[in-house]
Scaffold this motif. Structure first.
Motif, short mmCIF file in Angstrom:
data_model
loop_
_atom_site.label_atom_id
_atom_site.label_comp_id
_atom_site.label_asym_id
_atom_site.label_seq_id
_atom_site.Cartn_x
_atom_site.Cartn_y
_atom_site.Cartn_z
N UNK A 1 71.57 69.27 -11.32
CA UNK A 1 73.27 69.08 -10.39
C UNK A 1 74.80 69.16 -11.19
N UNK A 2 74.65 68.80 -13.44
CA UNK A 2 75.20 68.43 -13.49
C UNK A 2 76.03 67.09 -13.33
N UNK A 3 76.95 66.70 -14.85
CA UNK A 3 77.31 65.07 -14.56
C UNK A 3 78.10 65.02 -13.08
N UNK A 4 78.96 65.59 -12.62
CA UNK A 4 79.23 64.78 -11.37
C UNK A 4 78.21 64.83 -10.18
N UNK A 5 77.22 65.85 -9.84
CA UNK A 5 76.57 66.17 -9.09
C UNK A 5 75.60 64.43 -9.13
N UNK A 6 75.39 64.07 -10.73
CA UNK A 6 74.28 63.48 -10.51
C UNK A 6 75.31 61.68 -10.84
N UNK A 7 75.81 61.86 -10.62
CA UNK A 7 77.20 60.81 -10.55
C UNK A 7 77.11 60.38 -9.49
N UNK B 1 79.88 58.22 -15.84
CA UNK B 1 79.55 60.61 -15.89
C UNK B 1 79.73 60.58 -17.03
N UNK B 2 80.43 60.32 -17.79
CA UNK B 2 80.58 60.66 -18.94
C UNK B 2 79.95 60.56 -19.96
N UNK B 3 79.02 59.67 -19.24
CA UNK B 3 77.41 59.47 -20.75
C UNK B 3 76.52 60.87 -20.55
N UNK B 4 76.15 61.00 -18.91
CA UNK B 4 75.48 62.09 -18.53
C UNK B 4 76.13 63.17 -18.98
#
Length: 90
Positions: free
Chosen positions: A33-39, A54-57
């Motif tokens: 998903x990447x950070x953006x997708x997960x967020x 977002x930054x943590x992921x």
């Protein structure tokens, strides 16, 4: 029970719970998903996650403390979330 997400940098119990509730259970899920997708998945479930998630992921994916992410990386993540609010200033 072993929780792979809790072994990653930056991700605590609440973050892991939000990610699990959003269908994200493994590092592979995060990478896919990447950070953006997960967020976005977490936000779409109604959780009041801040941009710090977002930054943590992203930091977890890089095996780096999120506070050490360069401003340019944070800006790029934010551009992916809301491209209309970030115009090219060149």
């Amino acid at each position: 029970m072993h929780d792979e997400l809790l072994t990653l940098k930056n991700l605590g119990k609440t973050s892991a719970q939000w990610l699990h509730a959003s269908g994200i259970h493994t590092l592979e899920d995060l990478r896919r998903l990447g950070a953006v997708g997960a967020y976005q998945a977490v936000k779409s479930r109604g959780f009041s996650a801040s941009r710090v998630l977002l930054y943590a992921v992203e930091g977890a994916l890089r095996d780096s403390d999120w506070k050490a992410l360069p401003a340019s990386v944070k800006d790029e993540l934010n551009r992916h979330l809301d491209p209309s609010r970030h115009t090219n200033k060149s």
